[in-house]
Design an enzyme around this catalytic site. Structure first.
Site, PDB file in Angstrom:
ATOM      1  N   ASP A   4     -36.403  21.112 -95.151  1.00 15.21           N
ATOM      2  CA  ASP A   4     -37.503  22.074 -95.310  1.00 15.21           C
ATOM      3  C   ASP A   4     -38.789  21.367 -95.708  1.00 15.21           C
ATOM      4  O   ASP A   4     -39.884  21.876 -95.470  1.00 15.21           O
ATOM      5  CB  ASP A   4     -37.161  23.080 -96.421  1.00 15.21           C
ATOM      6  CG  ASP A   4     -35.940  23.913 -96.104  1.00 15.21           C
ATOM      7  OD1 ASP A   4     -35.731  24.258 -94.927  1.00 15.21           O
ATOM      8  OD2 ASP A   4     -35.181  24.218 -97.057  1.00 15.21           O
TER       9      ASP A   4
ATOM     10  N   GLU B 263     -32.011  25.926 -82.197  1.00 23.40           N
ATOM     11  CA  GLU B 263     -30.699  26.476 -82.539  1.00 23.40           C
ATOM     12  C   GLU B 263     -30.540  27.859 -81.930  1.00 23.40           C
ATOM     13  O   GLU B 263     -31.329  28.766 -82.211  1.00 23.40           O
ATOM     14  CB  GLU B 263     -30.520  26.553 -84.062  1.00 23.40           C
ATOM     15  CG  GLU B 263     -29.127  27.050 -84.393  1.00 23.40           C
ATOM     16  CD  GLU B 263     -28.889  27.320 -85.869  1.00 23.40           C
ATOM     17  OE1 GLU B 263     -29.638  26.808 -86.727  1.00 23.40           O
ATOM     18  OE2 GLU B 263     -27.930  28.073 -86.137  1.00 23.40           O
TER      19      GLU B 263
ATOM     20  N   HIS C  31     -37.312  21.562 -90.820  1.00 23.21           N
ATOM     21  CA  HIS C  31     -36.379  22.682 -90.671  1.00 23.21           C
ATOM     22  C   HIS C  31     -37.102  24.022 -90.620  1.00 23.21           C
ATOM     23  O   HIS C  31     -37.827  24.369 -91.550  1.00 23.21           O
ATOM     24  CB  HIS C  31     -35.412  22.672 -91.860  1.00 23.21           C
ATOM     25  CG  HIS C  31     -34.345  23.701 -91.793  1.00 23.21           C
ATOM     26  ND1 HIS C  31     -34.157  24.641 -92.780  1.00 23.21           N
ATOM     27  CD2 HIS C  31     -33.385  23.944 -90.857  1.00 23.21           C
ATOM     28  CE1 HIS C  31     -33.129  25.394 -92.468  1.00 23.21           C
ATOM     29  NE2 HIS C  31     -32.637  25.009 -91.313  1.00 23.21           N
ATOM     30  N   ARG C  32     -36.899  24.754 -89.550  1.00 22.96           N
ATOM     31  CA  ARG C  32     -37.594  26.031 -89.297  1.00 22.96           C
ATOM     32  C   ARG C  32     -39.107  25.810 -89.297  1.00 22.96           C
ATOM     33  O   ARG C  32     -39.868  26.665 -89.761  1.00 22.96           O
ATOM     34  CB  ARG C  32     -37.195  27.101 -90.323  1.00 22.96           C
ATOM     35  CG  ARG C  32     -35.684  27.288 -90.467  1.00 22.96           C
ATOM     36  CD  ARG C  32     -35.311  28.383 -91.439  1.00 22.96           C
ATOM     37  NE  ARG C  32     -33.885  28.346 -91.751  1.00 22.96           N
ATOM     38  CZ  ARG C  32     -33.283  29.085 -92.668  1.00 22.96           C
ATOM     39  NH1 ARG C  32     -33.990  29.974 -93.364  1.00 22.96           N
ATOM     40  NH2 ARG C  32     -31.981  28.972 -92.903  1.00 22.96           N
TER      41      ARG C  32
ATOM     42  N   GLU D  68     -36.892  21.857 -86.161  1.00 28.72           N
ATOM     43  CA  GLU D  68     -35.720  22.695 -85.872  1.00 28.72           C
ATOM     44  C   GLU D  68     -36.207  24.126 -85.923  1.00 28.72           C
ATOM     45  O   GLU D  68     -36.979  24.498 -86.818  1.00 28.72           O
ATOM     46  CB  GLU D  68     -34.626  22.467 -86.920  1.00 28.72           C
ATOM     47  CG  GLU D  68     -33.307  23.187 -86.626  1.00 28.72           C
ATOM     48  CD  GLU D  68     -33.145  24.566 -87.247  1.00 28.72           C
ATOM     49  OE1 GLU D  68     -32.102  25.172 -87.050  1.00 28.72           O
ATOM     50  OE2 GLU D  68     -34.097  25.059 -87.921  1.00 28.72           O
TER      51      GLU D  68
ATOM     52  N   LYS E  21     -29.176  31.049 -82.261  1.00 33.35           N
ATOM     53  CA  LYS E  21     -28.688  31.737 -83.471  1.00 33.35           C
ATOM     54  C   LYS E  21     -27.990  33.028 -83.064  1.00 33.35           C
ATOM     55  O   LYS E  21     -28.639  33.990 -82.639  1.00 33.35           O
ATOM     56  CB  LYS E  21     -29.881  32.016 -84.392  1.00 33.35           C
ATOM     57  CG  LYS E  21     -29.523  32.666 -85.698  1.00 33.35           C
ATOM     58  CD  LYS E  21     -28.564  31.832 -86.533  1.00 33.35           C
ATOM     59  CE  LYS E  21     -29.240  30.735 -87.311  1.00 33.35           C
ATOM     60  NZ  LYS E  21     -28.233  29.902 -88.063  1.00 33.35           N
TER      61      LYS E  21
ATOM     62  N   ASP F 168     -34.938  28.450 -84.868  1.00 32.67           N
ATOM     63  CA  ASP F 168     -33.854  29.366 -84.489  1.00 32.67           C
ATOM     64  C   ASP F 168     -34.380  30.346 -83.446  1.00 32.67           C
ATOM     65  O   ASP F 168     -35.481  30.868 -83.580  1.00 32.67           O
ATOM     66  CB  ASP F 168     -33.381  30.165 -85.720  1.00 32.67           C
ATOM     67  CG  ASP F 168     -32.949  29.256 -86.845  1.00 32.67           C
ATOM     68  OD1 ASP F 168     -31.910  28.590 -86.710  1.00 32.67           O
ATOM     69  OD2 ASP F 168     -33.674  29.191 -87.867  1.00 32.67           O
TER      70      ASP F 168
ATOM     71  N   HIS G  85     -34.654  33.608 -87.732  1.00 33.16           N
ATOM     72  CA  HIS G  85     -33.359  33.162 -88.264  1.00 33.16           C
ATOM     73  C   HIS G  85     -32.390  34.304 -88.542  1.00 33.16           C
ATOM     74  O   HIS G  85     -31.227  34.256 -88.128  1.00 33.16           O
ATOM     75  CB  HIS G  85     -33.573  32.353 -89.548  1.00 33.16           C
ATOM     76  CG  HIS G  85     -32.305  31.873 -90.169  1.00 33.16           C
ATOM     77  ND1 HIS G  85     -31.539  32.663 -91.014  1.00 33.16           N
ATOM     78  CD2 HIS G  85     -31.634  30.698 -90.053  1.00 33.16           C
ATOM     79  CE1 HIS G  85     -30.471  31.983 -91.391  1.00 33.16           C
ATOM     80  NE2 HIS G  85     -30.505  30.788 -90.828  1.00 33.16           N
TER      81      HIS G  85
HETATM   82  O1  G3P Z   1     -29.762  23.749 -87.392  1.00 36.37           O
HETATM   83  C1  G3P Z   1     -29.483  23.411 -88.700  1.00 36.37           C
HETATM   84  C2  G3P Z   1     -29.574  24.580 -89.635  1.00 36.37           C
HETATM   85  O2  G3P Z   1     -30.746  25.288 -89.350  1.00 36.37           O
HETATM   86  C3  G3P Z   1     -28.387  25.483 -89.544  1.00 36.37           C
HETATM   87  O3  G3P Z   1     -28.400  26.512 -90.495  1.00 36.37           O
HETATM   88  O4  G3P Z   1     -28.792  28.789 -91.283  1.00 36.37           O
HETATM   89  O5  G3P Z   1     -30.601  27.108 -91.471  1.00 36.37           O
HETATM   90  O6  G3P Z   1     -29.982  28.013 -89.246  1.00 36.37           O
HETATM   91  P1  G3P Z   1     -29.487  27.657 -90.629  1.00 36.37           P
HETATM   92 MG    MG Z   2     -31.234  26.859 -87.910  1.00 38.23          MG
END
Ligand code: G3P
Ligand code: MG
Length: 258
Positions: A241, A118, A16-17, A43, A120, A45, A58
């Site tokens: 994460d 994503e 994540h990120r 993942e 955003k 943003d 993000h």
């Molecule tokens: O894409 C899943 C997740 O990243 C969505 O929430 O706020 O972490 O971008 P956020």
């Molecule tokens: Mg995200």
């Protein structure tokens, strides 16, 4: 739903990120860290600066993850290039610069990685404009087998789908909790997957989604023991994460292609 989606070897764990527990989120360093730790999908943003440059970031503002202040919508590339986006996380990352989409795609291509990108869309910004700027670049850089475009923003997803059909562009519908009308929303977008907050997902909803043939991704489970039962609900991927935490509580092997 159609059967024209590309065959993605979707891994059970997605960083994540980037590997954001161990490197500053959404940076080139975080993606390199994910790759070095053995995770092939991240993942990230993406959003636009005020000058229209797509960048990997993000928040709507700079404060949390840089040494600067201000809203992305008011900044241009020359301004954000001066920022340090690594030191907030740790001295070892001092000097890290905000990544443009173009730089990030070059890295993902060179490492042969997959990305759940994503779109955003912060308040008062246009998802349509974001998709118009970003989708063609993604399609040019990455094969459909290594790409999912996701968003909470319906106009962004609609515009993404208007640009490319399902055989070229897998779309993930993001929602904090899966709405009752999830299936019609997915059908309208010819979606590939649903992405949701793992704490709000119910077993019943998970099984409905899987029975309808969609992939199911969950964000952001960082406690493998607490998450363990969700694999049996049919969850395909955990977007974490710290995916390395799952080493002792093994998720199922890479899901079969559809
Ligand atoms: O894409 C899943 C997740 O990243 C969505 O929430 O706020 O972490 O971008 P956020
Ligand atoms: Mg995200």
């Amino acid at each position: 739903m159609t059967t024209s989606h590309p065959h993605i070897a979707l891994p059970p764990l997605i960083a994540h990120r980037g590997l954001s527990a161990h490197a500053p989120e959404n940076t080139l360093a975080a993606v390199k860290a994910a790759h070095e730790a053995g995770f092939q999908w991240v993942e990230l943003d993406v959003q636009l600066l005020g000058d229209g440059t797509p960048v990997i970031w993000h928040d709507a503002t700079l404060k949390r993850c840089s040494d600067g202040h201000g809203r992305l919508a008011t900044l241009d590339l020359a301004m954000v290039r001066k920022l340090d986006v690594g030191a907030w996380f740790g001295d070892g990352f001092r000097g890290e610069r905000m990544a443009t989409l173009s730089e990030m795609l070059d890295l993902l291509v060179s490492l042969e990685m997959g990305v759940n990108m994503e779109l955003k869309v912060s308040s008062r910004r246009s998802g349509t404009e974001l998709a118009e700027a970003v989708i063609p670049r993604l399609l040019e850089a990455l094969p459909a087998e290594r790409l999912i475009v996701s968003s909470f923003d319906q106009p962004a997803l609609r515009q993404a789908r208007a640009i490319a059909d399902a055989s070229l562009l897998p779309i993930g519908v993001l929602s904090e909790s899966v709405p009752n009308k999830w299936q019609s929303r997915c059908e309208a977008l010819d979606a590939y997957s649903i992405h949701t907050d793992w704490t709000r997902l119910t077993a019943r909803r998970a099984r409905e989604i899987k029975a309808a043939g969609y992939r199911l991704l969950c964000y952001t489970p960082n406690d493998p023991a607490a998450f363990a039962s969700r694999w049996s609900w049919g969850v395909d991927s955990a977007i974490s994460d710290d995916p390395g935490l799952y080493a002792d509580i093994a998720p199922p092997p890479t899901t079969a292609v559809r």
